[in-house]
Each structure stands twice: as structure tokens, then as C-alpha cells.
Design an enzyme around this catalytic site. Structure first.
Site, short mmCIF file in Angstrom:
data_model
loop_
_atom_site.label_atom_id
_atom_site.label_comp_id
_atom_site.label_asym_id
_atom_site.label_seq_id
_atom_site.Cartn_x
_atom_site.Cartn_y
_atom_site.Cartn_z
N ASP A 1 0.86 -1.26 -0.11
CA ASP A 1 -0.04 -0.11 0.10
C ASP A 1 0.78 1.37 0.08
O ASP A 1 1.69 1.39 0.67
CB ASP A 1 -0.90 -0.01 1.35
CG ASP A 1 -1.81 -0.96 1.48
OD1 ASP A 1 -1.57 -2.12 0.66
OD2 ASP A 1 -2.86 -0.98 1.84
N HIS B 1 -1.15 4.58 -0.56
CA HIS B 1 -2.31 5.64 0.05
C HIS B 1 -1.91 6.79 -0.07
O HIS B 1 -1.94 7.69 1.08
CB HIS B 1 -2.39 5.00 1.61
CG HIS B 1 -3.58 3.98 1.67
ND1 HIS B 1 -4.74 3.91 1.02
CD2 HIS B 1 -3.40 2.90 2.26
CE1 HIS B 1 -5.40 2.81 1.26
NE2 HIS B 1 -4.48 1.98 2.18
N ASP C 1 -4.07 -0.12 -3.62
CA ASP C 1 -4.18 0.86 -2.61
C ASP C 1 -3.17 2.23 -2.85
O ASP C 1 -2.63 2.39 -1.90
CB ASP C 1 -4.30 0.41 -1.17
CG ASP C 1 -5.48 -0.18 -0.87
OD1 ASP C 1 -6.30 -0.51 -1.52
OD2 ASP C 1 -5.48 -0.37 0.21
N ASN D 1 -8.44 -2.59 -2.71
CA ASN D 1 -9.73 -2.27 -2.36
C ASN D 1 -10.18 -0.99 -2.53
O ASN D 1 -11.19 -0.60 -2.74
CB ASN D 1 -10.17 -3.02 -0.98
CG ASN D 1 -9.40 -2.38 0.09
OD1 ASN D 1 -8.03 -2.35 0.07
ND2 ASN D 1 -9.85 -1.83 1.17
N HIS D 2 -9.05 -0.14 -2.26
CA HIS D 2 -9.48 1.51 -2.55
C HIS D 2 -9.66 1.87 -4.04
O HIS D 2 -9.86 3.08 -4.15
CB HIS D 2 -8.38 2.16 -1.90
CG HIS D 2 -8.59 2.06 -0.18
ND1 HIS D 2 -9.13 3.32 0.36
CD2 HIS D 2 -8.31 1.24 0.56
CE1 HIS D 2 -9.56 2.99 1.50
NE2 HIS D 2 -8.81 1.45 1.84
N HIS E 1 -2.52 -4.76 2.32
CA HIS E 1 -3.75 -4.40 2.76
C HIS E 1 -3.94 -4.49 4.17
O HIS E 1 -4.92 -3.86 4.98
CB HIS E 1 -4.58 -5.80 2.45
CG HIS E 1 -6.06 -5.75 2.65
ND1 HIS E 1 -6.99 -4.49 2.30
CD2 HIS E 1 -7.13 -6.68 3.14
CE1 HIS E 1 -8.17 -4.83 2.55
NE2 HIS E 1 -8.35 -5.93 3.16
#
Length: 319
Positions: free
Chosen positions: A61, A63, A89, A121-122, A245
Site C-alpha cells: 500500500d 495510500h 491501494d 480495495n481502494h 492490505h
């Protein structure tokens, strides 16, 4: 999108390397639109289960922590110096989701056979509508551009296999996953459903206290135990599951006797955690080692060179 345009976009996105962290790069709306449309075509032409070869560097990730993404490339080598696989992500939570996703899409366009990005999932409208990306798009551009990103995200591949031995995805395994062919057959473009194989690949988590399959505290998908991992690897003649995740303190964390590894590449996640970030280097013998982005010292203390590189973790032979 012609090569000179991509090169120009990459150059401007990388120009801020030596500036204060957080300096924005405001590409034009039409440039971003072109990034989305061009990368969407490339992503759609490549399979949903990517078949990749080592050596490769794998990242978890990000982000929206753009400064940390640049730092990862400084340690691992900027493309095309190394081949990369990112596990999803890219957006939400951090302050610079736009720069982050734009650089990754630009590298995908420039190096389509050496640079790979999976769906997290984002990378889903119902999630990034809530956790920051929608607001960043709306504030800096407009809602229409957010919708263009959604169309692009709906074409991202969901898994990769390195040298037929290391299976990579954002979340985890699924009780529905019986053959890898099922992943290849997931249609695209697609939104992420609330249940089922695609949902699990992006949302599931390992849990050492579970046998088989368990409930997930996230309220989505499942948790799976060490026994599930062992059985899955044996059935498919694989060595390792590599996923992201979850925030892990050292940037990487093994599970089920080193049969699964979690990678997380956003140090000091959200400014709230004291975690390191990591990238995993897989060499051509499938030995895995880790480069660590240490968390910065607490605010107020100046740390020489920002997040310094800790020594690579102990190599893990895979063959």
C-alpha cells in the site's frame, strides 16, 4: 498519448524530489485524462492474472504518500532500472493521491512490460468516494475527473504470479478460488462486488487464530488460517502468497511459516502509526529480501535524510 507527453509528465512529477515534502504537482486535466485513457487500454490488453518473471521488486500500500513513493523508487531504482509490481491501494488517506496514481499510470504507459500495478480495495468508487480521493479530485480538479479514474480502476488486473511460484494480490485467498483460471476469467471492466472471488482477492486477511475460514472484522470477505495457506500452496504447486492490505510494524511480516508475506509500503501510515514501509526484492533464483523505509523520528526532531534505509532483511530462499 505520445512518448514526449508521457516523458514530460514523468519529468514534472519527479521534479519535486528535491523540494519540501508535500509540494503539489498540478498536471492539466487533459493530461490526467490522457493518462487514464491510455493506461486503461494497456491494462485491458494485459491479462487479469499477470504472469511475471523475476527479478522484480514488489510494493504494498502507498495510500497517497507521494513523498514515500519517491523514496521507494530512490531505494529500489527508478524505472526502468528495476521491474516493479505494486499491490494496490494507491489512493485515499494520504495527502497526494493524485500525484501517486498519476506517476504510477505514467510509468505503466512508458514501460508496459516492466511496470505492473494491481487493484486494491481502494481502487473502487464506493470506497475512494469516502476515504479521500473523491474529495482531492473535487478540490483540485472536478468530479468528472474522479469518474474518469473510476473507469480506469475498473480495468486494473487483480493478481500476478511470479515465475509460476509466487502468487500476488492485494487482499488474500478466497473459499471460491479452486483454480487460477478463475482469476483469468474475471471480466473487466468491473466494479468490486460485495461478495465473491474478486471481493476476497481484494479484501481477505490472514489470521493465525483461525482454522480454515473465519469472519472478517472489516465486515467484508473472510479471514483465513495458516492451514488454508498451506493447502492452497500445495494444491497449486506454489511457494509463497504475497499480499498487502494491512499495516505491519516492520513494513513486512511473514505468516504460516513464511508461506505468506504481508507488505506495506507507507511508513508512518496516516501520520498515526509508527510503522516502517518495505519493498520486497525477488531475485532470479526467487530469493526474497526486503528494503525498509524506516519511520521518521517523532515530529520536531530533524532526521538526517528523512526516512533512512535499514539493511535488507534476511534473504528467504524460495526454490
Amino acid at each position: 498519448m505520445d512518448e514526449s507527453t508521457v516523458d514530460d509528465v514523468i519529468e514534472r512529477l519527479l521534479e519535486v524530489r528535491n523540494n519540501r515534502p508535500g509540494k503539489q504537482v498540478q498536471l492539466t486535466e487533459s493530461e490526467i485524462r490522457l493518462l487514464c485513457l491510455t493506461s486503461k487500454e494497456i491494462l485491458s490488453e494485459q491479462p487479469n492474472l499477470l504472469e511475471l518473471e523475476a527479478p522484480i521488486k514488489i510494493c504494498g500500500d502507498i495510500h497517497g504518500q507521494y513523498t514515500d513513493l519517491l523514496r521507494l523508487f530512490e531505494y529500489g531504482g527508478f524505472p526502468p532500472e528495476a521491474n516493479y509490481l505494486f499491490l494496490g491501494d494507491y489512493v485515499d488517506r494520504g495527502k497526494q493521491s493524485l500525484e501517486t496514481i498519476c506517476l504510477l499510470l505514467a510509468f505503466k504507459i512508458k514501460y508496459p512490460e516492466n511496470f505492473f500495478i494491481l487493484r486494491g480495495n481502494h481502487e473502487c468508487a464506493s470506497i475512494n468516494r469516502i476515504y479521500g480521493f473523491y474529495d482531492e479530485c473535487k478540490r483540485r480538479y472536478n468530479i468528472r475527473l474522479w469518474k474518469t479514474f473510476t473507469d480506469c480502476f475498473n480495468c486494473l488486473p487483480v493478481a500476478a504470479i511470479v515465475d509460476e511460484k509466487i502468487l500476488c494480490m492485494h487482499g488474500g485467498l478466497s473459499p471460491e478460488l479452486k483454480t487460477l483460471e478463475q482469476i483469468r476469467r474475471i471480466p473487466r471492466p468491473t466494479d468490486v462486488p460485495d461478495t465473491g472471488l474478486l471481493c476476497d482477492l481484494l479484501w481477505a486477511d490472514p489470521d493465525k487464530d483461525v482454522q480454515g475460514w473465519g469472519e472478517n472484522d472489516r465486515g467484508v470477505s473472510y479471514t483465513f488460517g495458516p492451514d488454508t495457506v498451506t493447502e492452497f500452496l500445495q494444491r497449486h504447486d506454489l511457494d509463497l502468497v504475497c499480499r498487502a492490505h494491512q499495516v505491519v510494524e516492520d513494513g513486512y511480516e511473514f505468516f504460516a511459516k513464511r508461506q505468506l508475506v504481508t507488505l506495506f509500503s507507507a511508513p508512518n501510515y496516516c501520520g498515526e502509526f509508527d510503522n516502517a514501509g518495505a519493498l520486497m526484492s525477488v531475485d532470479d533464483t526467487l530469493m526474497c529480501s526486503f528494503q525498509i523505509l524506516k519511520p521518521s523520528e517523532k515530529k520536531g526532531k530533524f532526521m538526517q535524510g528523512g526516512n533512512s534505509l535499514a539493511g535488507a532483511g534476511r534473504g528467504t530462499p524460495r526454490r
